[in-house]
Design an enzyme around this catalytic site. Structure first.
Site, PDB file in Angstrom:
ATOM      1  N   LEU A  65       0.811  -1.218   0.000  1.00 16.59           N
ATOM      2  CA  LEU A  65       0.000   0.000   0.000  1.00 16.59           C
ATOM      3  C   LEU A  65       0.847   1.273   0.000  1.00 16.59           C
ATOM      4  O   LEU A  65       0.307   2.368  -0.150  1.00 16.59           O
ATOM      5  CB  LEU A  65      -0.959   0.004   1.200  1.00 16.59           C
ATOM      6  CG  LEU A  65      -2.068  -1.053   1.162  1.00 16.59           C
ATOM      7  CD1 LEU A  65      -2.955  -0.949   2.396  1.00 16.59           C
ATOM      8  CD2 LEU A  65      -2.902  -0.933  -0.108  1.00 16.59           C
ATOM      9  N   HIS A 181      10.374 -14.005   1.618  1.00 18.83           N
ATOM     10  CA  HIS A 181      10.791 -13.647   0.262  1.00 18.83           C
ATOM     11  C   HIS A 181      12.071 -14.426  -0.003  1.00 18.83           C
ATOM     12  O   HIS A 181      13.123 -14.114   0.549  1.00 18.83           O
ATOM     13  CB  HIS A 181      11.027 -12.133   0.190  1.00 18.83           C
ATOM     14  CG  HIS A 181      11.646 -11.650  -1.088  1.00 18.83           C
ATOM     15  ND1 HIS A 181      10.958 -10.853  -1.980  1.00 18.83           N
ATOM     16  CD2 HIS A 181      12.878 -11.827  -1.624  1.00 18.83           C
ATOM     17  CE1 HIS A 181      11.753 -10.568  -3.010  1.00 18.83           C
ATOM     18  NE2 HIS A 181      12.926 -11.143  -2.810  1.00 18.83           N
ATOM     19  N   HIS A 234       5.281 -15.460  -3.237  1.00 16.13           N
ATOM     20  CA  HIS A 234       5.409 -15.379  -4.706  1.00 16.13           C
ATOM     21  C   HIS A 234       6.299 -16.452  -5.342  1.00 16.13           C
ATOM     22  O   HIS A 234       7.335 -16.155  -5.941  1.00 16.13           O
ATOM     23  CB  HIS A 234       5.871 -13.988  -5.133  1.00 16.13           C
ATOM     24  CG  HIS A 234       6.976 -13.382  -4.311  1.00 16.13           C
ATOM     25  ND1 HIS A 234       8.172 -14.010  -4.048  1.00 16.13           N
ATOM     26  CD2 HIS A 234       7.053 -12.175  -3.687  1.00 16.13           C
ATOM     27  CE1 HIS A 234       8.943 -13.231  -3.326  1.00 16.13           C
ATOM     28  NE2 HIS A 234       8.285 -12.119  -3.079  1.00 16.13           N
ATOM     29  N   ASP A 307       0.350  -9.618  -4.946  1.00 17.84           N
ATOM     30  CA  ASP A 307       1.649  -8.939  -4.824  1.00 17.84           C
ATOM     31  C   ASP A 307       1.537  -7.567  -5.487  1.00 17.84           C
ATOM     32  O   ASP A 307       2.435  -7.126  -6.220  1.00 17.84           O
ATOM     33  CB  ASP A 307       2.788  -9.761  -5.430  1.00 17.84           C
ATOM     34  CG  ASP A 307       4.166  -9.249  -4.998  1.00 17.84           C
ATOM     35  OD1 ASP A 307       4.219  -8.309  -4.174  1.00 17.84           O
ATOM     36  OD2 ASP A 307       5.184  -9.774  -5.480  1.00 17.84           O
TER      37      ASP A 307
END
EC number: 3.5.2.3
Length: 426
Positions: A65, A181, A234, A307
């Protein structure tokens, strides 16, 4: 406010429901669900949704955001409005803001701004390490108390293995997860796209899938050793999918996500040097794409996330080398994911599980169902409507998408949060 949603097809995997039903909403909750709700109060608003599909509000557990600090890219308000347009009623926002969300002040600020915007539910993800530098653990206990739903240094890996082990153990003691990640910075250093035939042809430095796979392997071993819950962000490589599948068979407490661009695009999309195809991890090969799709089909990959990584035009309208990584995804994710249903890879119910039920379960939030008594968070989908991706019409400030001009099928026409219509198509 009482609303009767009448005649739509209701799909709720949490209740094994799929059929034409009525939904009665009262005081922000699901009051009743039945094939035909009987008598209703006179002041009830009636919405005829015949031909539409009603889903438990979508949950995006991986959103950026940008606020505080990068409001020129996105704000909590614009991002929340984009989420509503995309059918997401709950979003978990990553901590790579300025300052980094590594302390309760930033967490509380995000929650305060989200409450002021009053659009969708916003759940802050706090940093694993101070300033996401991978050196000193953030104060998990204080951050949880302030409202952090999970911990991640997303955008960066935690390279220090002992720090990652401690993070997993600390988060586990607080009933929170680490979202990892997975990238070995030594292997990815200087790379701009996936390493392979295309990168060689374009003369761009490559990032091998090994950079992802090495860290996935490490984190799976740490999770197995500690017994802690790990969520891998991801996923883009065949190797990662294979290792996660094997780890689940061994009983490792691991869940994993992927995004629409990893099952719809390959590194071939980079051939015209379109910076909107520059993303981390990079778009991979056709073989990797097929492995990701198979991982979704067989349940290895639990969730589909956006994402959502909005950027200003100035971040993308530069040489490929200098362009920022990321794709703005909140307003296209559902329609792109519906291609998996059209291709016969998933049923609609299985897709809803990956975009609502499972993310809510992984984050341990009370969402992802239309059960009576639950919050009336509902996504209304017109399954037959075709539309053309045009970011000039988006609510998100980030117009960076490689899907510009694509014709997609399936459009959100209404989104309700706690019984309030927060988005309705014009």
């Amino acid at each position: 406010m009482k609303i009767l949603l009448k005649g739509g097809r209701v799909i709720d995997p949490a209740q094994n429901l799929d059929g034409q039903m009525d939904l009665l909403l009262e005081n922000g909750k699901i009051a009743a669900i039945a094939e035909a709700v009987g008598s209703v109060p006179e002041d009830t608003r009636l919405l005829d949704l015949k031909g539409m599909i009603l889903l438990p509000g979508l949950v995006d557990m991986h959103t950026h955001l940008r606020e505080p600090g990068y409001e020129y890219k996105e704000t909590i308000r614009s991002g929340s409005e984009a989420a509503a347009v995309g059918g997401f009623t709950s979003i978990a926002c990553m901590p790579n803001t300025l300052p980094v969300n590594d302390n309760r002040t930033v967490t509380e600020y995000i929650l305060k701004r989200a409450k002021e915007c009053d659009t969708v539910h916003v759940y802050p993800v706090a940093a694993v390490s101070r300033n996401s530098e991978g050196k000193i653990l953030a104060e998990f206990g204080d951050l949880k108390e302030a409202g952090a739903i999970a911990f991640s240094d997303d955008g960066k890996p935690v390279m220090n293995s002992i720090l990652m082990r401690r993070a997993l153990e600390y988060a586990s003691s607080l009933d929170r997860i680490i979202i990892s990640h997975c990238e070995d910075l030594n292997l990815s250093a200087g790379g701009l796209m996936n390493e392979g035939k295309i990168s060689t042809e374009l003369g761009l430095p490559g990032i091998p899938t090994l950079a992802e796979d090495v860290m996935v392997a490490r984190d799976l071993l740490l999770a197995e050793f500690s017994g802690a819950a790990l969520h891998i962000a991801h996923v883009s490589s065949a190797g990662a999918v294979r290792m996660i599948r094997d780890a689940k068979k061994r009983g490792v407490r691991v869940t994993a996500e992927t995004t629409p661009h990893y099952f719809t695009l390959t590194d071939e999309a980079v051939t015209n040097f379109n910076t909107n195809t520059k993303v981390s991890p990079p778009l991979r090969s056709r073989e990797d794409l097929q492995a990701v799709r198979e991982g979704l089909r067989d349940g290895t990959l639990d969730a589909i996330v956006t994402d959502h990584a909005p950027h200003a035009l100035t971040d993308k309208e530069v040489e490929f080398e200098y362009a920022a990584n990321g794709i703005s995804g909140l307003e296209t994710a559902l329609a792109l994911s519906l291609t998996l249903v059209d291709d016969g890879l998933l049923t609609l119910s299985e897709l809803v599980r990956k975009m609502s039920v499972n993310p809510a379960k992984i984050l341990n939030i009370p969402k992802g169902t239309l059960r009576p008594g639950a919050d009336a968070d509902i996504t209304v989908l017109n399954p037959g409507k075709t539309w053309v991706v045009d970011p000039s019409n988006w609510r998100s400030q980030g117009k960076n998408t490689p899907f510009f001009g694509w014709t997609l099928k399936g459009k959100v026409i209404m989104t309700l949060v706690q019984g309030r219509i927060v988005y309705q198509e014009d």
